[in-house]
Scaffold this active site. Structure first.
Site, short mmCIF file in Angstrom:
data_model
loop_
_atom_site.label_atom_id
_atom_site.label_comp_id
_atom_site.label_asym_id
_atom_site.label_seq_id
_atom_site.Cartn_x
_atom_site.Cartn_y
_atom_site.Cartn_z
N GLY A 15 39.07 -7.72 37.93
CA GLY A 15 40.19 -6.80 38.19
C GLY A 15 39.97 -6.03 39.49
O GLY A 15 40.39 -4.88 39.64
N ASP A 182 33.82 6.11 28.43
CA ASP A 182 34.71 7.25 28.23
C ASP A 182 34.42 8.12 29.44
O ASP A 182 33.36 8.76 29.51
CB ASP A 182 34.36 7.98 26.93
CG ASP A 182 35.32 9.13 26.69
OD1 ASP A 182 35.56 9.89 27.65
OD2 ASP A 182 35.83 9.28 25.57
N HIS A 183 35.32 8.14 30.40
CA HIS A 183 34.94 8.74 31.69
C HIS A 183 34.69 10.25 31.57
O HIS A 183 34.05 10.83 32.43
CB HIS A 183 35.94 8.40 32.80
CG HIS A 183 37.21 9.17 32.78
ND1 HIS A 183 38.30 8.81 32.03
CD2 HIS A 183 37.58 10.30 33.44
CE1 HIS A 183 39.27 9.69 32.22
NE2 HIS A 183 38.88 10.60 33.07
N LYS A 187 31.60 13.37 33.29
CA LYS A 187 31.92 14.63 33.99
C LYS A 187 30.73 15.58 33.89
O LYS A 187 30.15 15.75 32.81
CB LYS A 187 33.19 15.26 33.40
CG LYS A 187 34.46 14.48 33.74
CD LYS A 187 35.70 15.17 33.21
CE LYS A 187 36.92 14.28 33.28
NZ LYS A 187 37.51 14.16 34.61
N HIS A 245 38.47 11.07 24.58
CA HIS A 245 37.91 12.21 25.31
C HIS A 245 37.82 13.48 24.46
O HIS A 245 36.80 14.18 24.49
CB HIS A 245 38.76 12.51 26.55
CG HIS A 245 39.10 11.30 27.36
ND1 HIS A 245 38.20 10.30 27.60
CD2 HIS A 245 40.25 10.92 27.99
CE1 HIS A 245 38.77 9.36 28.34
NE2 HIS A 245 40.02 9.72 28.59
N1 LIG Z 1 43.73 2.98 36.80
C1 LIG Z 1 43.09 3.98 36.21
O1 LIG Z 1 43.00 5.12 36.69
C2 LIG Z 1 42.42 3.77 34.89
C3 LIG Z 1 42.39 2.50 34.32
N2 LIG Z 1 41.72 2.33 33.14
C4 LIG Z 1 41.63 1.01 32.52
O2 LIG Z 1 41.10 0.07 33.46
C5 LIG Z 1 41.67 -1.21 33.26
C6 LIG Z 1 42.30 -1.67 34.58
O3 LIG Z 1 43.30 -0.75 34.95
P1 LIG Z 1 44.03 -0.81 36.38
O4 LIG Z 1 43.07 -1.10 37.46
O5 LIG Z 1 44.84 0.42 36.46
O6 LIG Z 1 45.00 -2.07 36.20
P2 LIG Z 1 45.78 -2.87 37.33
O7 LIG Z 1 46.98 -3.44 36.67
O8 LIG Z 1 45.95 -2.09 38.56
O9 LIG Z 1 44.77 -4.06 37.67
C7 LIG Z 1 44.62 -5.18 36.82
C8 LIG Z 1 43.69 -6.18 37.50
O10 LIG Z 1 43.60 -7.33 36.68
C9 LIG Z 1 43.78 -8.50 37.50
N3 LIG Z 1 44.30 -9.58 36.65
C10 LIG Z 1 45.37 -9.54 35.83
N4 LIG Z 1 45.49 -10.70 35.16
C11 LIG Z 1 44.44 -11.47 35.54
C12 LIG Z 1 44.00 -12.77 35.19
N5 LIG Z 1 44.64 -13.55 34.30
N6 LIG Z 1 42.88 -13.25 35.77
C13 LIG Z 1 42.20 -12.51 36.68
N7 LIG Z 1 42.58 -11.27 37.05
C14 LIG Z 1 43.68 -10.76 36.49
C15 LIG Z 1 44.75 -8.04 38.56
O11 LIG Z 1 44.64 -8.77 39.73
P3 LIG Z 1 45.56 -10.01 40.15
O12 LIG Z 1 46.97 -9.60 39.93
O13 LIG Z 1 45.20 -10.23 41.59
O14 LIG Z 1 45.11 -11.10 39.27
C16 LIG Z 1 44.18 -6.65 38.86
O15 LIG Z 1 43.08 -6.74 39.71
C17 LIG Z 1 42.67 -1.05 32.12
O16 LIG Z 1 42.02 -1.37 30.92
C18 LIG Z 1 42.98 0.45 32.12
O17 LIG Z 1 43.37 0.91 30.84
C19 LIG Z 1 41.08 3.38 32.50
C20 LIG Z 1 41.09 4.64 33.03
C21 LIG Z 1 41.78 4.94 34.25
O1 LIG Z 2 41.82 8.35 30.11
C1 LIG Z 2 42.74 8.98 30.58
O2 LIG Z 2 42.45 10.11 31.26
C2 LIG Z 2 43.37 10.64 32.21
C3 LIG Z 2 42.94 12.07 32.44
O3 LIG Z 2 41.68 12.05 33.05
P1 LIG Z 2 41.20 13.28 33.94
O4 LIG Z 2 39.82 12.92 34.32
O5 LIG Z 2 42.16 13.36 35.10
O6 LIG Z 2 41.31 14.49 33.08
C4 LIG Z 2 44.79 10.57 31.71
O7 LIG Z 2 45.67 10.91 32.76
C5 LIG Z 2 45.12 9.17 31.27
O8 LIG Z 2 46.42 9.15 30.70
C6 LIG Z 2 44.13 8.70 30.24
O9 LIG Z 2 44.34 7.31 30.01
#
Ligand SMILES: NC(=O)C1=CN([C@@H]2O[C@H](COP(=O)(O)OP(=O)(O)OC[C@H]3O[C@@H](n4cnc5c(N)ncnc54)[C@H](OP(=O)(O)O)[C@@H]3O)[C@@H](O)[C@H]2O)C=CC1
Ligand SMILES: O=C1O[C@H](COP(=O)(O)O)[C@@H](O)[C@H](O)[C@H]1O
Length: 496
Positions: A15, A182-183, A187, A245
């Site tokens: 990802g 669990d981020h 902290k 959290h």
């Molecule tokens: N974003 C955030 O702040 C946070 C995210 N998370 C968790 O982290 C995880 C990722 O989130 P996020 O980065 O936001 O998600 P995104 O949708 O931005 O990214 C998903 C990634 O998965 C890749 N992908 C999707 N399908 C496939 C596949 N079949 N094979 C290979 N690669 C694939 C995509 O790349 P491509 O399209 O190039 O394949 C992309 O790199 C989730 O579980 C989310 O809940 C948790 C806390 C905070």
């Molecule tokens: O895991 C999550 O946390 C964020 C809040 O994180 P914080 O570090 O900014 O307090 C929340 O926005 C998101 O919905 C949830 O998936």
């Protein structure tokens, strides 16, 4: 032979073209590199479907450092970026893993890395199980070095789905190889809860139901659901924030002192605290929990739409964006002490704080003033400020002989205000070093889901809630105030 403490490794980010990698992981890896935590022998492989080259990945890593305002030392930036490699693959295809294995082997040779492999799943949760399983079946986990799986949230959407996911990943990885993130546990001030409790002789003797009247934990956000409406509308605040959290903070505050500060002992005490949570049965849910959903309003001077008008959200959505709850812990230390929690989106402030309210003095010697003596409070500021405040009573300086609250403050503003890059940095560092203390054990996850599922199911069985019931930019629905008022308490302000 495997050396668990060896930090030289290959980190594979599944990802790598996504939001999490860009906003949190690349800056964290850079900071670890800049601090010398990674040493010279490491490689990072970005994996996703997009047809990127190694160079495109490196450009994106550089862009992510710029956008996150990471302090870069230009002298070693090229050296850092040279450790990054990209592979275009589909995680659902078996062949992908053979190509990936070849690249890992090549890089282990090129950078002289022992077979230590960290697999970071920054992907949608439906891929967690299949990736873990292919990693094992296609021979990417190995006996020579260590194998670690860092897995993002959500870990299931209820207890049965979490159990199924756990069974799938446990087919491929041992419990001690799994790092469930669990981020909040990364902290600074969440980690400090243990230090405040167990390194200060003045607190531990008071840390019980004889001296504490209630504990309040707030994690409020000013943001709405942003681009995550599709996920959030199926999740809601209870499963998005409380299951992980909020309950982790409750566990850290409530646990007994561990006999040693080892991963096993700390986790074991947290598990016991979660086991002591009194379940909330369906007919009690309204007495103990309040749910809310924001309507349109004004947040920090900006007009914002209501939740039901957000992209990818059902216009009739019954999903809660706010939860307040009263939790009781049935053990000797905490019997009778409510732990109040609240969390929500589009609230007045971005703030995570814990207020520990101590009991009143047995007798108020200052009763003649007709003023109540202010209760003593210990406030733990988790974000955006970090620190602790102790609120005592002192004499007013106006000859009236009355008391006034006096605040002893130790606080500093976290470097980036929201603190999450540092949280990820710490967690990555811990995982590379093989320290799982700040990750959740399966038993913690299971107990948290068990607690939350009952509340969720009770809400499902009730008729649709009267949403929206709080204005964006407020502190949530008024029922959240009633929850404490019925016990004679009130929420302490967030700007304390
Ligand atoms: N974003 C955030 O702040 C946070 C995210 N998370 C968790 O982290 C995880 C990722 O989130 P996020 O980065 O936001 O998600 P995104 O949708 O931005 O990214 C998903 C990634 O998965 C890749 N992908 C999707 N399908 C496939 C596949 N079949 N094979 C290979 N690669 C694939 C995509 O790349 P491509 O399209 O190039 O394949 C992309 O790199 C989730 O579980 C989310 O809940 C948790 C806390 C905070
Ligand atoms: O895991 C999550 O946390 C964020 C809040 O994180 P914080 O570090 O900014 O307090 C929340 O926005 C998101 O919905 C949830 O998936």
């Amino acid at each position: 032979m495997t050396n668990r403490n060896e930090t030289s490794c290959t980190i594979v980010i599944f990802g790598a073209t996504g939001d999490l990698a860009k906003r949190k992981l690349f800056p964290s890896i850079y900071n670890l590199f800049a601090k010398g935590e990674l040493g010279p022998n490491f490689a990072v492989i970005g994996a996703a479907r997009r047809n990127w080259s190694h160079e495109t990945l490196r450009e994106n890593v550089k862009k992510s450092l710029d956008e996150s305002k990471t302090e870069i030392n230009e002298d070693h930036l090229d050296d850092f970026l040279a450790h990054f490699h990209y592979i275009s693959l589909d995680v659902t295809s078996k062949e992908s893993y053979q190509n990936l294995n070849r690249l890992i082997n090549d890089l282990e040779g090129e950078f002289n890395i022992p077979c230590n492999r960290m697999f970071y799943l920054a992907m949608a949760p439906q891929f967690f199980g299949p990736i873990a399983s292919y990693l094992k079946s296609e021979g990417l986990t190995n006996e020579t070095g260590w194998n670690r799986l860092m897995i993002e949230k959500p870990f299931g959407h209820d207890l049965p789905s979490a159990r199924q996911l756990n069974n799938e990943i446990r087919e491929a990885f041992r419990e001690d190889e799994i790092y469930r993130i669990d981020h909040y546990l990364g902290k600074e001030m969440v980690q400090n809860i243990e230090v405040i409790r167990f390194a200060n002789a003045i607190f531990e003797p008071l840390w019980n139901n004889r001296h504490i009247s209630n504990i309040q934990i707030t994690s409020s956000e000013t943001l709405g659901v942003e681009e995550r409406g599709g996920y959030y509308d199926k999740s809601g605040a209870l499963r998005d924030m409380v299951q992980n959290h909020m309950l982790q903070m409750v566990a850290l505050l409530a646990m007994e002192p561990p006999i040693r500060l080892t991963t096993e002992e700390i986790r074991s005490e947290k598990i016991k605290a979660l086991r002591a949570l009194r379940p909330v049965s369906g007919d009690q849910v309204d007495e103990y929990f309040v749910r809310g959903q924001y309507g349109p309003g004004n947040v920090k001077g900006n007009e914002v739409p209501g939740y039901r008008s957000e992209p990818n959200v059902d216009p009739d959505s019954n999903t809660e964006t706010f939860v307040a709850g009263k939790l009781l812990i049935d053990n000797f230390r905490w019997a009778g002490v409510p732990f109040y929690i609240r969390t929500g989106k589009r609230m007045a402030e971005k703030s995570t704080k814990i207020a520990i309210q101590f009991k009143e003095m047995p007798m108020n010697l200052y009763y003649k003033t007709d003023e109540d003596v202010h209760p003593n409070l210990l406030v733990i500021h988790i974000q955006p400020e970090e620190g602790i405040s102790l609120i005592l009573n002192g004499e007013k300086l106006d000859l009236s002989g009355q008391t006034t609250p006096v605040k002893l403050d130790y606080a500093h503003t976290s470097t980036d205000k929201l603190n999450t890059p540092e949280a990820y940095e710490k967690l990555l560092n811990d995982a590379i070093k093989g320290d799982a203390t700040n990750f959740t054990h399966w038993d913690e996850v299971a107990l948290s889901w068990k607690y939350v599922d009952e509340i969720f199911n009770a809400w499902q069985q009730k008729k649709a809630a009267q949403f929206p019931n709080y204005e964006a930019g407020s502190l949530g629905p008024k029922e959240s105030e009633h929850l404490l008022a019925q016990d004679g308490f009130h929420w302490w302000p967030l700007d304390w």
